[in-house]
Design an enzyme around this catalytic site. Structure first.
Site, PDB file in Angstrom:
ATOM      1  N   GLY A 144       0.813  -1.214   0.000  1.00 18.72           N
ATOM      2  CA  GLY A 144       0.000   0.000   0.000  1.00 18.72           C
ATOM      3  C   GLY A 144       0.846   1.263   0.000  1.00 18.72           C
ATOM      4  CG  ASN A 149      -5.245   4.266   8.657  1.00 16.36           C
ATOM      5  OD1 ASN A 149      -5.643   5.200   7.969  1.00 16.36           O
ATOM      6  ND2 ASN A 149      -4.203   4.366   9.448  1.00 16.36           N
ATOM      7  CB  CYS A 198       2.835   3.244   9.958  1.00 15.38           C
ATOM      8  SG  CYS A 198       1.778   2.291   8.927  1.00 15.38           S
TER       9      CYS A 198
HETATM   10  N1  PLP Z   1      -3.010   3.039   3.480  1.00 16.86           N
HETATM   11  C1  PLP Z   1      -3.744   2.694   4.542  1.00 16.86           C
HETATM   12  C2  PLP Z   1      -5.081   3.309   4.731  1.00 16.86           C
HETATM   13  C3  PLP Z   1      -3.250   1.769   5.463  1.00 16.86           C
HETATM   14  O1  PLP Z   1      -3.986   1.444   6.526  1.00 16.86           O
HETATM   15  C4  PLP Z   1      -1.973   1.209   5.251  1.00 16.86           C
HETATM   16  C5  PLP Z   1      -1.390   0.260   6.224  1.00 16.86           C
HETATM   17  O2  PLP Z   1      -1.705   0.269   7.382  1.00 16.86           O
HETATM   18  C6  PLP Z   1      -1.243   1.595   4.118  1.00 16.86           C
HETATM   19  C7  PLP Z   1      -1.793   2.510   3.256  1.00 16.86           C
HETATM   20  C8  PLP Z   1       0.113   1.038   3.836  1.00 16.86           C
HETATM   21  O3  PLP Z   1       0.030  -0.267   3.360  1.00 16.86           O
HETATM   22  P1  PLP Z   1       1.282  -1.269   3.453  1.00 16.86           P
HETATM   23  O4  PLP Z   1       1.337  -1.735   4.864  1.00 16.86           O
HETATM   24  O5  PLP Z   1       0.952  -2.364   2.504  1.00 16.86           O
HETATM   25  O6  PLP Z   1       2.488  -0.508   3.033  1.00 16.86           O
END
Ligand code: PLP
Length: 396
Positions: free
Chosen positions: A90, A171, A342
């Site tokens: 993502g 998220n 994150c």
């Molecule tokens: N976008 C959203 C809304 C997310 O919740 C996340 C991960 O938590 C990401 C992007 C990033 O995805 P990835 O973990 O595959 O890098």
């Protein structure tokens, strides 16, 4: 067998059992890999190990699997296969959409970028990187529920706005945006529209044509697929610049040897998740209700954000530090989160909650419980009981 080796095996076994025994309520951070998906991936990790770009039979075997995965994923998203680009997840897809879209738009003289204030860090940091390169960036505020009002977007658009980014489901709160309507407003202004669909993909059937978006990102590990694999949909005819150079993969826009087992796994996981979605959503809604009903007798506990994706429940626990709560829940055997995974190492209050009007102090009292298809009533009752007793203890 040596004593040391025996002890190691016992410790390993115990730690494995512990993970299985835990109550896992952090599915928005990641989900376990589905075993059926793993089975579909395994041959491409072992016997069909070829590089999909090699012109020989071993390579062609791998490329056939990549093509089939692209076709299947595209069909489920109502896209064309050549509108799907595989990425490392993502974060890469979000970076690519925003920055790649902005670079292409700059060639039309459009150097303004609009992103919602509640985007994932992958989008926010990409926006700040664009600002550092001379783009002008504005943030779209949200209301108390976490939504971008249509008029807010109308007022913020400029004649040089190249890209607008508003995520589908948040998220941290699960709140779902009016993406189609926002998209139409952006299009009336001649701007591209990107929706981060990473948290929506596990719970909402995505149809890129119905949503009318130009770009949409997904990430496999949020829907029981492998980590380190995602996709970006780019509508046919929409120009984006590639960010990764060094190979001709993904129609020359994303260099790098294709992660064949992962894309096979992502397509299989997306299909399976879609098949099971209605049943899983129904179950999750019941579990959410059960959990919230159990907590209803407590004072100073409130749901934060408008409900969208039921699997994500953000609760403000008045008078309780979320860091202490998450730590103590972990000791009790339950995994929850104080924000997005994150940002969980940071003690900064969540930018999402601040954008929704919460104070620093209030945002630091918010905890995210995110449910998955394998959670049970018994687990949610146990998590609610733990929550009640911890709140009492921590308010002490
Ligand atoms: N976008 C959203 C809304 C997310 O919740 C996340 C991960 O938590 C990401 C992007 C990033 O995805 P990835 O973990 O595959 O890098």
């Amino acid at each position: 067998m040596t004593k040391k080796k025996k002890a190691y095996i016992i410790v390993k076994k115990q730690s494995k059992e512990k993970v299985m025994d835990r109550i896992y309520l952090d599915h928005a951070a990641t989900t376990p890999l589905d075993r059926e998906v793993l089975e579909k991936m395994t041959p491409y990790l072992t016997e069909y190990f070829g590089n999909a770009d090699s012109p020989h039979a071993v390579g062609r075997r791998a490329m056939n699997a990549v093509d089939a995965a692209r076709d299947r994923l595209a069909a489920r998203l109502n896209a064309k296969p050549n509108e799907i680009y595989f990425t490392s997840g993502g974060t890469e897809a979000d970076n690519w959409a925003l920055r790649g879209g902005a670079y292409a738009q700059r060639e039309r003289g459009r150097t303004h970028v609009l992103v919602s204030a509640v985007e994932h860090h992958a989008v926010l940091a990409a926006a700040e990187a664009l600002r550092a390169e001379g783009f002008s960036v504005d943030y779209l505020p949200v209301n108390e529920g976490g939504r971008v009002a249509l008029n807010t977007l109308k007022a913020a658009l400029r004649s040089d706005t190249g890209v607008v980014a508003v995520m589908l489901a948040n998220n941290e709160t699960g709140t779902v945006q009016e993406v189609k309507e926002l998209c139409r407003i952006a299009h009336d202004n001649g701007s591209l529209f990107f929706a981060d669909g990473v948290q929506a993909a596990p719970h909402i059937p995505l149809d890129v044509k119905a949503l009318e978006v130009d770009m949409l990102s997904i990430s496999a590990h949020k829907f029981y697929g492998p980590k380190g694999c995602g996709a970006l949909y780019v509508k046919g005819g929409v120009r984006v610049k590639g960010l990764l150079v060094g190979g001709e993969q993904e129609r020359g826009l994303r260099g790098g040897t294709t992660n064949v087992p992962a894309v096979v796994g992502m397509a299989a996981a997306y299909e399976k998740n879609l098949r099971e979605m209605a049943t899983a959503n129904e179950k999750i809604s019941c579990l959410r209700k059960l959990f919230l009903d159990e907590l209803a007798t407590l004072d100073g506990v409130e749901v934060v954000g408008e409900e969208g994706v039921s699997a994500i429940v953000n609760l403000r626990l008045h008078g309780v530090s979320n860091v202490d709560f998450v730590y103590n829940m972990d000791l009790l055997g339950t995994s929850v989160a104080a924000g997005s995974a994150c940002a969980s190492a940071s003690i900064k209050p969540s930018h999402v909650l601040l954008a929704m009007g919460l104070s620093d102090g209030a945002a630091k009292e918010c905890v995210r419980f995110s449910l998955g298809k394998e959670n049970t009533e018994e687990e949610l009752l146990r998590a609610a009981a733990q929550t009640k007793s911890l709140i009492k203890k921590l308010r002490g």
